[in-house]
Design a protein around this motif. Structure first.
Motif, PDB file in Angstrom:
ATOM      1  N   SER A  87      62.958  34.116   3.363  1.00  9.23           N
ATOM      2  CA  SER A  87      62.758  34.765   2.062  1.00  9.23           C
ATOM      3  C   SER A  87      61.443  34.407   1.354  1.00  9.23           C
ATOM      4  O   SER A  87      60.901  35.256   0.657  1.00  9.23           O
ATOM      5  CB  SER A  87      63.963  34.549   1.159  1.00  9.23           C
ATOM      6  OG  SER A  87      64.091  33.199   0.860  1.00  9.23           O
ATOM      7  N   PRO A  88      60.886  33.197   1.560  1.00  6.94           N
ATOM      8  CA  PRO A  88      59.596  32.947   0.884  1.00  6.94           C
ATOM      9  C   PRO A  88      58.471  33.854   1.379  1.00  6.94           C
ATOM     10  O   PRO A  88      57.433  33.975   0.740  1.00  6.94           O
ATOM     11  CB  PRO A  88      59.269  31.485   1.246  1.00  6.94           C
ATOM     12  CG  PRO A  88      60.549  30.897   1.739  1.00  6.94           C
ATOM     13  CD  PRO A  88      61.345  32.014   2.315  1.00  6.94           C
ATOM     14  N   GLN A  89      58.675  34.514   2.517  1.00 10.18           N
ATOM     15  CA  GLN A  89      57.610  35.315   3.129  1.00 10.18           C
ATOM     16  C   GLN A  89      57.857  36.810   3.031  1.00 10.18           C
ATOM     17  O   GLN A  89      57.156  37.579   3.667  1.00 10.18           O
ATOM     18  CB  GLN A  89      57.511  34.961   4.614  1.00 10.18           C
ATOM     19  CG  GLN A  89      57.027  33.554   4.904  1.00 10.18           C
ATOM     20  CD  GLN A  89      56.814  33.384   6.387  1.00 10.18           C
ATOM     21  OE1 GLN A  89      57.711  33.643   7.168  1.00 10.18           O
ATOM     22  NE2 GLN A  89      55.619  32.981   6.775  1.00 10.18           N
ATOM     23  N   VAL A  90      58.845  37.203   2.251  1.00  9.28           N
ATOM     24  CA  VAL A  90      59.235  38.616   2.278  1.00  9.28           C
ATOM     25  C   VAL A  90      58.467  39.449   1.255  1.00  9.28           C
ATOM     26  O   VAL A  90      58.296  39.041   0.112  1.00  9.28           O
ATOM     27  CB  VAL A  90      60.756  38.757   2.044  1.00  9.28           C
ATOM     28  CG1 VAL A  90      61.135  40.205   1.751  1.00  9.28           C
ATOM     29  CG2 VAL A  90      61.518  38.250   3.249  1.00  9.28           C
TER      30      VAL A  90
END
Lengths: 496, 496
Positions: free
Chosen positions: B90-93
């Motif tokens: 999720s940190p990269q979405v």
């Protein structure tokens, strides 16, 4: 495992729309996904697309284009650079606003098409006449937020190729747009076995940002039209908007002229709707994932052994046989032992496999194989027949060529039978209501008459055909709507 | 037109990172785009990727997998279904929040990978043991919002293939994960000419949601490691999270076991960094967009005519010659008349074309052609040489095979020379600082020791090698960090 075709209601004649959805599902071409308007393309459907894609990719390269890859995300300010372009596309754009936990300083559009990105990128790459022509293409996914979707035909995300070119002169750009429509037409006709009427779009129907949009329009089995692909002469519109200039041989800095052209997986929808019948898919052999299915028939263990032993060399011989120049025959032996031969027959008919081979103990003893075509000709050619094993590979290759030709002839006949010359308002309204199909008529060129036709009949102006496209029909001399002298021949139809 | 190689600073030995960026730009593999962290892959770079992709696609199909296409957008609730998976990604979405003018009821992730979508889709498609194994693959773009990007190696959007499979037993899933790592290894070795150390990832480094992650790690020219691709045994983690069950032969409903495996365009970055030299790219012939460039040399109009007349049949004969089994020799004749032959030599060396042919008036008279390889062997094999025109096609085909082999031998030698057995903390720290490369050492298995190594040296645990991978090295018996008995042999390296 799918239920056999006979268990499903699939009345093509009664409800064409529902028949289409049933075929897409039951032939396992695609299924719905957990995302609104997006489909999952399943192996059989994707293999079909791969054959179409590879044929087109080869022609795109043979005509001097090279593949590239551009970013999926287009900054909002870029999309807004060409005014008509953004006006046409912004209602359909999916917007990215956050990356990880952070809100972005500028929203990013998921590309609905890439003209804006191309403009921004080639501003830096085009400097001199030596950099022209630029002839590039990409195979990519695009997203257009659609309210009403339909597998392959209209989906929120779809796969396509988009070609982009820049040229030193307006004439070269026009020629390129025409050349690539010609390449598309080859693929539609020679691979998909689908005839089209090609020509220009009206001002109202053209691509946002183009000077001229060329199109190919085909007639589906329910006599509605489908736009098969388009090729745009962009003039210098995008070059001006993005300030692309090249130093010409005479030391003047000029804007180049652009084209773009797109061909999507909606053509798979056309294959289904043009060729399919009550029993399901009918696939043109050139793009069929499986050319030949072999169904072993046996009752006892001994029979099974004999039949399977006979099939192995047949399978190998078929795979070694060339067809359509460089293709190898694609064979599948259906060895399932939990369904009957009859079930298998239905199953592969539903999937549109062009040729079925049946091998039973009596065939083994006689050194023959029963060959049945998915869609025998009306004169009976292609119905069940025994063929000697020795002649089989050559026989099957010849049949595949014949089937390809026959499907094209059949779709040409259908298109001709459903292309009607109408010469006045009443005739246009009546023929459209009673028969549908392509309505060839005169048009004064006014947007008001074009709108009136659509408002009254639901038919839109599909194409202003190139000269010679409808040579057997004498063009009407008056506008079907207003009666003024016709400046154009126009083809109207209700469309997907 | 690019500036000639000699005009650029490209000191590979002095600044490897800058050399890499220069080569990517000057060889016209890729350029920056108007979107943060995203690149434009230019024709030469994309052709390179196409050759790699097509080779891998063929092997994926030969091993029984079929291609599909899944939606780009993943509803947030789906991505959250598997807890570790969402935590990892999720940190990269990148998040889509609006479609057209409307705010969406639920945010949509642009896929960072598709395990969650696969889980949701196959929940419906898997019902019985007859539906297993599921063996599918897709070629797709994915987006991972990265802070520090580098062309091909780490980009916010990249192209890859992701395979997804489901099996009835845990053993079959493990076998599949190993099989596909083996397929990757074939491509790395036989096509990219890059050796790897293969094995497992540590718990800290494995894929979010996997039971086991298998990896192949290669050594770049600056002795830093690159993860070339990974294959995951997902156990039944995703099947449980998505409640996928199948009715087994014994009438029990069970969760299937899954795998996934991915190979991206970062491998293009590896090709650049493993084989390139001070003069630019060096390409393994099997994936080179151009195998042979022909440079005509002439001064007068008469000479030009004679040289061009001599080149035409050579070009045709080369194109007709097969190499590497089913490839045709890919020839480019550089007919530019606004640059010198010397400029062309530099230009094609920079682009890593394996073989250059020079044809001048004296060659024409003698019936010979000068052949020069991009990277002659250290013993001089492959340096400039005259070859009779008659022997040329066979000679060039044999050279391409030899160059492919030589590049692999060269990269194996480099990897061996830079793989160091280190047996204690001081040696690990010293060798890492002084030489870099792969550090083979003992590891007690604790995450704390793994973290300490990274914190102190910058080297991460790249791989726990399969048995036999480092057979020439006797495995250390103690953990390099804590001195406790080693339960594993570990390979540390500073990595991309």
């Amino acid at each position: 495992m799918p239920a056999p075709a006979s268990n499903r209601s699939r009345a093509r004649s009664a409800d064409f729309g529902q028949w289409y959805l049933d075929v897409v599902r039951d032939a396992e071409l695609a299924s719905y996904s957990p995302v609104r308007g997006c489909i999952v393309v399943r192996p059989y459907g994707f293999a079909l697309w791969e054959h179409v894609r590879d044929a087109l990719d080869r022609r795109i390269k043979e005509t001097g284009h090279e593949n590239i890859y551009l970013p999926l995300l287009v900054p909002e300010s870029l999309l807004e650079t060409e005014a008509k372009h953004v006006e046409g596309f912004s209602p359909q754009v999916a917007w990215v606003t956050h990356g990880g936990a952070d809100e972005l300083a500028e929203r990013l559009a998921i590309r609905p098409t890439s003209e804006a990105m191309v403009g921004a990128v080639y501003r830096d790459l085009i400097q001199s006449y030596r950099d022209l022509p630029v002839l590039v293409n990409q195979w990519a996914n695009v997203v257009r937020w659609e309210l009403r979707t339909r597998p392959f035909l209209r989906t929120a995300e779809f796969l396509w190729q988009e070609g982009h070119t820049f040229h030193a002169s307006a004439a070269e750009a026009r020629e390129e747009a025409e050349r690539m429509l010609g390449v598309y037409r080859e693929i539609w006709q020679d691979w998909l076995a689908i005839p089209t009427i090609t020509g220009r779009k009206s001002e109202a129907e053209k691509f946002p940002g183009a000077d001229v949009t060329l199109t190919g329009e085909a007639l589906m089995g329910d006599r509605r039209a489908l736009q098969m692909g388009t090729s745009h002469d962009l003039g210098s519109n995008f070059a001006r908007a993005f300030d692309i200039r090249f130093l010409d041989r005479d030391n003047e800095r000029r804007h180049p002229f652009g084209t773009s052209w797109g061909f999507s997986w909606r053509t798979i929808g056309a294959v289904i709707m043009v060729h399919g019948d009550e029993r399901g898919l009918v696939l043109p052999p050139r793009i069929a994932p499986i050319h030949v299915v072999v169904v072993p028939i046996w009752r006892t263990v001994e029979e099974r052994a004999a039949v399977e032993a006979a099939i192995a060399p047949v399978e190998a011989a078929l795979r070694a046989q060339a067809v359509f120049g460089d293709q190898r025959i694609r064979v599948r032996v259906d060895r399932r032992d939990d369904v009957t031969p009859g079930y298998k027959f239905n199953d592969w008919e539903l999937r549109g496999v062009p040729i079925r081979l049946e091998v039973g103990p009596r065939d083994v003893a006689a050194g023959t194989i029963v060959v049945a075509e998915r869609l025998p000709a009306t004169d009976g050619t292609g119905a069940k027949e025994s063929v000697s094993v020795d002649h089989l590979p050559a026989d099957v290759a010849a049949r595949l060529e014949r089937i390809q030709t026959r499907l094209l002839e059949r779709s040409i006949t259908f298109q001709r039978a459903n292309t009607h010359r109408v010469s006045g308002w009443d005739e246009l309204v009546d023929v459209n209501a009673a028969q549908g199909g392509f309505l060839v008529t005169g048009w004064c060129g006014s947007a008001a008459c074009e709108r009136d036709v659509q408002a009254t009949t639901g038919a839109t102006l599909r194409v202003l055909p190139f000269e010679g496209e409808l040579e057997e029909l004498e063009p009407p001399t008056a506008c079907a709507r207003c009666g003024a002298p016709a400046s154009e021949t126009a083809v109207f139809a209700r469309a997907y």
